[in-house]
Design a protein around this motif. Sequence first.
Motif, PDB file in Angstrom:
ATOM      1  N   ASN A  36      22.060   4.300  -9.332  1.00  0.00           N
ATOM      2  CA  ASN A  36      21.300   3.682  -8.248  1.00  0.00           C
ATOM      3  C   ASN A  36      20.372   2.562  -8.704  1.00  0.00           C
ATOM      4  OD1 ASN A  36      21.523   5.220  -5.415  1.00  0.00           O
ATOM      5  ND2 ASN A  36      21.873   6.685  -7.082  1.00  0.00           N
ATOM      6  N   LEU A  37      20.392   2.236  -9.993  1.00  0.00           N
ATOM      7  CA  LEU A  37      19.559   1.143 -10.498  1.00  0.00           C
ATOM      8  C   LEU A  37      20.280  -0.185 -10.317  1.00  0.00           C
ATOM      9  CD1 LEU A  37      18.199   2.777 -13.785  1.00  0.00           C
ATOM     10  CD2 LEU A  37      16.902   2.304 -11.699  1.00  0.00           C
ATOM     11  N   ASP A  38      19.516  -1.254 -10.134  1.00  0.00           N
ATOM     12  CA  ASP A  38      20.130  -2.573  -9.961  1.00  0.00           C
ATOM     13  C   ASP A  38      20.242  -3.324 -11.280  1.00  0.00           C
ATOM     14  OD1 ASP A  38      17.524  -3.170 -10.493  1.00  0.00           O
ATOM     15  OD2 ASP A  38      17.156  -4.312  -8.654  1.00  0.00           O
ATOM     16  N   PHE A  39      20.190  -2.567 -12.389  1.00  0.00           N
ATOM     17  CA  PHE A  39      20.418  -3.157 -13.716  1.00  0.00           C
ATOM     18  C   PHE A  39      21.140  -2.115 -14.569  1.00  0.00           C
ATOM     19  CE2 PHE A  39      16.283  -1.158 -13.668  1.00  0.00           C
ATOM     20  CZ  PHE A  39      16.211  -0.464 -14.861  1.00  0.00           C
ATOM     21  N   THR A  40      21.780  -2.561 -15.625  1.00  0.00           N
ATOM     22  CA  THR A  40      22.574  -1.670 -16.458  1.00  0.00           C
ATOM     23  C   THR A  40      21.726  -1.130 -17.609  1.00  0.00           C
ATOM     24  OG1 THR A  40      24.544  -2.946 -15.950  1.00  0.00           O
ATOM     25  CG2 THR A  40      24.666  -1.473 -17.848  1.00  0.00           C
ATOM     26  N   VAL A  41      21.762   0.175 -17.768  1.00  0.00           N
ATOM     27  CA  VAL A  41      21.007   0.821 -18.840  1.00  0.00           C
ATOM     28  C   VAL A  41      21.667   2.168 -19.117  1.00  0.00           C
ATOM     29  CG1 VAL A  41      19.397   1.962 -17.260  1.00  0.00           C
ATOM     30  CG2 VAL A  41      18.660   1.420 -19.576  1.00  0.00           C
ATOM     31  N   SER A  42      21.543   2.655 -20.342  1.00  0.00           N
ATOM     32  CA  SER A  42      22.196   3.921 -20.703  1.00  0.00           C
ATOM     33  C   SER A  42      21.412   5.114 -20.172  1.00  0.00           C
ATOM     34  CB  SER A  42      22.308   4.033 -22.226  1.00  0.00           C
ATOM     35  OG  SER A  42      21.018   4.209 -22.797  1.00  0.00           O
ATOM     36  N   SER A  43      22.133   6.239 -20.026  1.00  0.00           N
ATOM     37  CA  SER A  43      21.471   7.470 -19.581  1.00  0.00           C
ATOM     38  C   SER A  43      20.380   7.892 -20.547  1.00  0.00           C
ATOM     39  CB  SER A  43      22.496   8.599 -19.431  1.00  0.00           C
ATOM     40  OG  SER A  43      23.308   8.390 -18.311  1.00  0.00           O
ATOM     41  N   ALA A  44      20.627   7.682 -21.837  1.00  0.00           N
ATOM     42  CA  ALA A  44      19.633   8.073 -22.851  1.00  0.00           C
ATOM     43  C   ALA A  44      18.336   7.289 -22.669  1.00  0.00           C
ATOM     44  CB  ALA A  44      20.202   7.838 -24.247  1.00  0.00           C
ATOM     45  N   THR A  45      18.475   5.989 -22.410  1.00  0.00           N
ATOM     46  CA  THR A  45      17.280   5.161 -22.201  1.00  0.00           C
ATOM     47  C   THR A  45      16.537   5.605 -20.941  1.00  0.00           C
ATOM     48  OG1 THR A  45      18.333   3.267 -23.274  1.00  0.00           O
ATOM     49  CG2 THR A  45      16.463   2.801 -21.845  1.00  0.00           C
ATOM     50  N   VAL A  46      17.302   5.904 -19.888  1.00  0.00           N
ATOM     51  CA  VAL A  46      16.683   6.366 -18.647  1.00  0.00           C
ATOM     52  C   VAL A  46      15.946   7.681 -18.880  1.00  0.00           C
ATOM     53  CG1 VAL A  46      17.167   7.271 -16.337  1.00  0.00           C
ATOM     54  CG2 VAL A  46      18.219   5.147 -17.076  1.00  0.00           C
ATOM     55  N   ARG A  47      16.562   8.581 -19.624  1.00  0.00           N
ATOM     56  CA  ARG A  47      15.895   9.870 -19.906  1.00  0.00           C
ATOM     57  C   ARG A  47      14.581   9.643 -20.657  1.00  0.00           C
ATOM     58  NH1 ARG A  47      21.198  11.767 -20.637  1.00  0.00           N
ATOM     59  NH2 ARG A  47      21.145  11.334 -22.873  1.00  0.00           N
ATOM     60  N   ASN A  48      14.603   8.727 -21.629  1.00  0.00           N
ATOM     61  CA  ASN A  48      13.373   8.441 -22.384  1.00  0.00           C
ATOM     62  C   ASN A  48      12.289   7.870 -21.473  1.00  0.00           C
ATOM     63  OD1 ASN A  48      14.408   9.314 -24.820  1.00  0.00           O
ATOM     64  ND2 ASN A  48      15.150   7.281 -25.417  1.00  0.00           N
ATOM     65  N   GLU A  49      12.702   6.944 -20.609  1.00  0.00           N
ATOM     66  CA  GLU A  49      11.731   6.329 -19.703  1.00  0.00           C
ATOM     67  C   GLU A  49      11.162   7.374 -18.730  1.00  0.00           C
ATOM     68  OE1 GLU A  49      10.503   3.583 -20.310  1.00  0.00           O
ATOM     69  OE2 GLU A  49      11.823   1.854 -20.164  1.00  0.00           O
ATOM     70  N   MET A  50      12.033   8.250 -18.222  1.00  0.00           N
ATOM     71  CA  MET A  50      11.568   9.293 -17.305  1.00  0.00           C
ATOM     72  C   MET A  50      10.618  10.247 -18.016  1.00  0.00           C
ATOM     73  SD  MET A  50      15.091  10.065 -15.204  1.00  0.00           S
ATOM     74  CE  MET A  50      14.440  11.189 -13.973  1.00  0.00           C
ATOM     75  N   SER A  51      10.921  10.533 -19.267  1.00  0.00           N
ATOM     76  CA  SER A  51      10.050  11.405 -20.050  1.00  0.00           C
ATOM     77  C   SER A  51       8.668  10.777 -20.215  1.00  0.00           C
ATOM     78  CB  SER A  51      10.688  11.674 -21.416  1.00  0.00           C
ATOM     79  OG  SER A  51       9.851  12.505 -22.189  1.00  0.00           O
ATOM     80  N   GLU A  52       8.638   9.471 -20.472  1.00  0.00           N
ATOM     81  CA  GLU A  52       7.349   8.779 -20.634  1.00  0.00           C
ATOM     82  C   GLU A  52       6.601   8.727 -19.295  1.00  0.00           C
ATOM     83  OE1 GLU A  52       7.668   5.012 -22.635  1.00  0.00           O
ATOM     84  OE2 GLU A  52       8.981   5.833 -24.186  1.00  0.00           O
ATOM     85  N   LEU A  53       7.322   8.513 -18.199  1.00  0.00           N
ATOM     86  CA  LEU A  53       6.677   8.530 -16.883  1.00  0.00           C
ATOM     87  C   LEU A  53       6.092   9.914 -16.580  1.00  0.00           C
ATOM     88  CD1 LEU A  53       9.298   6.439 -14.863  1.00  0.00           C
ATOM     89  CD2 LEU A  53       6.919   5.780 -15.282  1.00  0.00           C
ATOM     90  N   ALA A  54       6.780  10.968 -17.040  1.00  0.00           N
ATOM     91  CA  ALA A  54       6.256  12.327 -16.878  1.00  0.00           C
ATOM     92  C   ALA A  54       4.986  12.515 -17.699  1.00  0.00           C
ATOM     93  CB  ALA A  54       7.316  13.350 -17.272  1.00  0.00           C
ATOM     94  N   GLU A  55       4.987  11.978 -18.927  1.00  0.00           N
ATOM     95  CA  GLU A  55       3.783  12.088 -19.775  1.00  0.00           C
ATOM     96  C   GLU A  55       2.604  11.346 -19.148  1.00  0.00           C
ATOM     97  OE1 GLU A  55       4.792  10.672 -23.640  1.00  0.00           O
ATOM     98  OE2 GLU A  55       6.257  12.270 -24.011  1.00  0.00           O
ATOM     99  N   MET A  56       2.898  10.306 -18.383  1.00  0.00           N
ATOM    100  CA  MET A  56       1.842   9.546 -17.697  1.00  0.00           C
ATOM    101  C   MET A  56       1.388  10.239 -16.409  1.00  0.00           C
ATOM    102  SD  MET A  56       3.635   5.809 -18.237  1.00  0.00           S
ATOM    103  CE  MET A  56       2.302   4.749 -17.724  1.00  0.00           C
ATOM    104  N   GLY A  57       2.046  11.339 -16.064  1.00  0.00           N
ATOM    105  CA  GLY A  57       1.658  12.096 -14.873  1.00  0.00           C
ATOM    106  C   GLY A  57       2.267  11.584 -13.589  1.00  0.00           C
ATOM    107  N   LEU A  58       3.280  10.705 -13.686  1.00  0.00           N
ATOM    108  CA  LEU A  58       3.886  10.121 -12.493  1.00  0.00           C
ATOM    109  C   LEU A  58       5.110  10.890 -12.008  1.00  0.00           C
ATOM    110  CD1 LEU A  58       3.604   6.353 -13.502  1.00  0.00           C
ATOM    111  CD2 LEU A  58       2.044   7.688 -12.088  1.00  0.00           C
ATOM    112  N   LEU A  59       5.749  11.632 -12.900  1.00  0.00           N
ATOM    113  CA  LEU A  59       6.894  12.460 -12.536  1.00  0.00           C
ATOM    114  C   LEU A  59       6.634  13.893 -12.976  1.00  0.00           C
ATOM    115  CD1 LEU A  59       9.959  10.220 -13.573  1.00  0.00           C
ATOM    116  CD2 LEU A  59       8.908  10.431 -11.311  1.00  0.00           C
TER     117      LEU A  59
END
Length: 346
Positions: A36-59
């Motif tokens: 559903n993203l409008d740019f190409t990125v790997s699942s691994a990169t997305v998982r890392n980004e989601m993990s960081e967003l969770a550490e920031m308290g956003l997810l």
Amino acid sequence: MQRLELSERKRKILAAVVELYIETGEPVGSKALCDNLDFTVSSATVRNEMSELAEMGLLEQPHTSAGRVPSQKGYRVYIDTLMKKRPVTKEEQRYIDSLLLPSAYDPEKLLDGVARALAGMTKYAAVSTKPGGSGADIRAIQFVQTSRRTAMAIIMTSTGTMKSRVFHCDFDLTPDILRVFFRVLNEKLAGLPVATVTPAYIQSLAASLGEMTMLMSDALMAVLDVAQDLMQTEVCLDGEMNLLYHNDLGQSEIRRIMDFLSRPQELSRLLLQQTNGLKVLIGKETHRPELSESSVIVSRYNVAGREAGAIAIIGPTRMNYGKIMSNIEYLSGSVGRMLTELLDME
């Protein structure tokens, strides 16, 4: 809230998580997000980004799922900086107007109709407050004879509100006496804030009237009663049962919300504290423990250029904010215009 510096990629990922979760109600995994993203990125990169967003308290990560959901803080960032408000279409405007027009010439029915229309449109609990005396001025005081020794005192305010009280005198009323009541009380009270009319003020006014005090004592007490009625905010509530059909809210949350909705003065206080247009309160931002897992979207409406009342919806934190905010904003604007037009017609 301290402003978070998010990279463009994190911003897009957070927005996509919020929108997917609002749409599906299911925790969002990295694979679904990549699709559903409008740019190409790997699942691994997305998982890392989601993990960081969770550490920031956003997810947050529900313990039963590998996917992520927005936290209340995440919703806040999304609404404030990422969300695109969806304009109200011409068709939707016509639909909203059609719901209001049948009661456009009766302020009491109009605000009841607003709550009913909003509950039907959103499928959440909806609230509207009628313009109260708080912040309003007395526009005029009228007297209408109802029998030989009784009459009705009517106060009209600058926000279009009108309240009345019947009073009884120990003498026969005549048109001349009522004209005296009208002249004296409009001279003394017209243009003053409704909040000024307190027992102490009426007592002082009575003392200043000299020999007319006995003649006017019953009328003065009726005017005081009406003014005190006007200071109480009336609340129209509709759609409470809608909350039972949202799986996001557990039975305990629904009971707490219902309990809060049953206390109109506390409810109106929460809504009328929100000034200057449209506000979204998410969970703990309401400062009400009963609403700690809910969101409140509230819009103040103006009558004759002054904030007069509020309309709002209360529901789970997972809701289509962009659409609902636009609809409420349009609805409150329409209500304000209709009430202002009624005021100009008087």
